[in-house]
Scaffold this motif. Structure first.
Motif, mmCIF file in Angstrom:
data_model
loop_
_atom_site.group_PDB
_atom_site.id
_atom_site.type_symbol
_atom_site.label_atom_id
_atom_site.label_comp_id
_atom_site.label_asym_id
_atom_site.label_seq_id
_atom_site.Cartn_x
_atom_site.Cartn_y
_atom_site.Cartn_z
ATOM 1 N N HIS A 187 128.867 70.894 129.991
ATOM 2 C CA HIS A 187 129.261 70.388 128.678
ATOM 3 C C HIS A 187 128.060 70.022 127.832
ATOM 4 O O HIS A 187 126.929 69.936 128.336
ATOM 5 C CB HIS A 187 130.188 69.169 128.830
ATOM 6 C CG HIS A 187 129.573 68.024 129.573
ATOM 7 N ND1 HIS A 187 129.596 67.939 130.944
ATOM 8 C CD2 HIS A 187 128.904 66.926 129.149
ATOM 9 C CE1 HIS A 187 128.977 66.836 131.332
ATOM 10 N NE2 HIS A 187 128.536 66.200 130.256
ATOM 11 N N HIS A 189 126.904 67.079 124.879
ATOM 12 C CA HIS A 189 127.190 65.859 124.116
ATOM 13 C C HIS A 189 126.620 66.061 122.716
ATOM 14 O O HIS A 189 125.441 66.421 122.591
ATOM 15 C CB HIS A 189 126.488 64.651 124.751
ATOM 16 C CG HIS A 189 126.997 64.322 126.123
ATOM 17 N ND1 HIS A 189 127.925 63.335 126.347
ATOM 18 C CD2 HIS A 189 126.708 64.844 127.337
ATOM 19 C CE1 HIS A 189 128.182 63.255 127.638
ATOM 20 N NE2 HIS A 189 127.457 64.167 128.262
ATOM 21 N N HIS A 234 124.675 69.013 129.635
ATOM 22 C CA HIS A 234 124.679 68.552 131.026
ATOM 23 C C HIS A 234 125.145 69.660 131.963
ATOM 24 O O HIS A 234 126.267 70.157 131.841
ATOM 25 C CB HIS A 234 125.586 67.317 131.189
ATOM 26 C CG HIS A 234 124.912 66.050 130.775
ATOM 27 N ND1 HIS A 234 125.586 64.870 130.546
ATOM 28 C CD2 HIS A 234 123.599 65.784 130.547
ATOM 29 C CE1 HIS A 234 124.705 63.934 130.197
ATOM 30 N NE2 HIS A 234 123.511 64.472 130.186
#
Ligand SMILES: [Zn+2]
Length: 258
Positions: A187, A189, A234
């Motif tokens: 993912h 952020h 990540h």
């Protein structure tokens, strides 16, 4: 005047045959084999099933160079579980700050117990959360003897039961949407303002190109948006190791044209 009318000969199956005849026979049989092989592989049928690939024109896309953080196996805990594992009234203490403001690796560590084995000294990340969850790699899952889903968080019903052991007690997470073990979905952020600038939304899936020693493009990078977040991808340790990327290195996010 001598005229050579006969070709060189050799004895074959009791018959005197000319070398030239043998050569011609070998060539004829080879040609025969060639044509029968061609008949077996129906080239026209194969090409009909798999046409030559054609280039597809794509819309212009944006590229954004982003830092990558490699997440090592870790645990998030709810306040109640902190007290069970570390003692009544215990609060998590900061070991070091993470790249995302307000998040930290805690001094506290727990043992994670699977079906086959346990892994000691798994780092707790703070602050506390409404429910506890354990984020592991596929390699960790194999060591522990667990079959884990790729999920976004511990609320996913596919999350698996797992036991945590601290210095003061133990907790078993039940999985099934109430907190448990899973493999974190890759993912990114980003803040709400960056998301607006890029024209992407929470839940979008993007590609990340990695020009490292093992050039790779990872698909399905889940966009997670929250005010104040710094842009950071990540990946887990398996993903980082597979492509030869370490924490702090950069990748290129591909944002499709609108
Ligand atoms: Zn993350």
């Amino acid at each position: 005047m001598e005229t050579i009318t006969s070709l060189p000969t050799m004895q074959l199956n009791g018959m005197q045959v000319s070398i030239d005849r043998i050569s011609q026979e070998v060539i004829r049989r080879l040609a025969e084999r060639q044509s029968s092989a061609t008949a077996v592989v129906d080239v026209t049928a194969v090409t009909a099933l798999t046409p030559e690939p054609m280039p597809i024109a794509r819309n212009e896309h944006l590229e954004l160079v982003v830092p990558i953080g490699i997440s090592v196996r870790h645990v998030h805990l709810c306040p109640e579980h902190v007290e069970i594992l570390f003692g009544k009234g215990h609060d998590l203490t900061i070991y070091n700050e993470l790249y995302q403001k307000g998040y930290y690796a805690a001094r506290e560590q727990v043992m994670v117990v699977g079906r086959k084995r346990a892994i000691e000294k798994v780092r707790v990340l703070g602050p506390t959360r409404p429910y506890s969850q354990v984020e592991l790699s596929q390699t960790d899952a194999l060591i522990l003897g667990l079959k884990l889903p790729v999920a976004t968080d511990g609320a996913d019903p596919a999350c698996q039961p797992i036991t945590l052991v601290g210095p003061e007690g133990a907790v078993t997470l039940t999985g099934g949407g109430n907190g448990g073990a899973f493999i974190a979905r890759r993912h990114i952020h980003i803040s709400d303002t960056t998301a607006a600038q890029l024209g992407v939304n929470h839940g979008d899936l993007l590609d990340l190109r990695l020009d490292g020693p093992r050039p790779t493009t990872l698909h399905g990078i889940l966009v997670r948006v929250k005010a104040g977040w710094r842009t950071e991808v990540h990946l887990d340790t398996d993903e980082g190791n597979a492509v030869g990327i370490r924490s702090g290195q950069m990748g290129t996010l591909i944002i499709p044209g609108q």
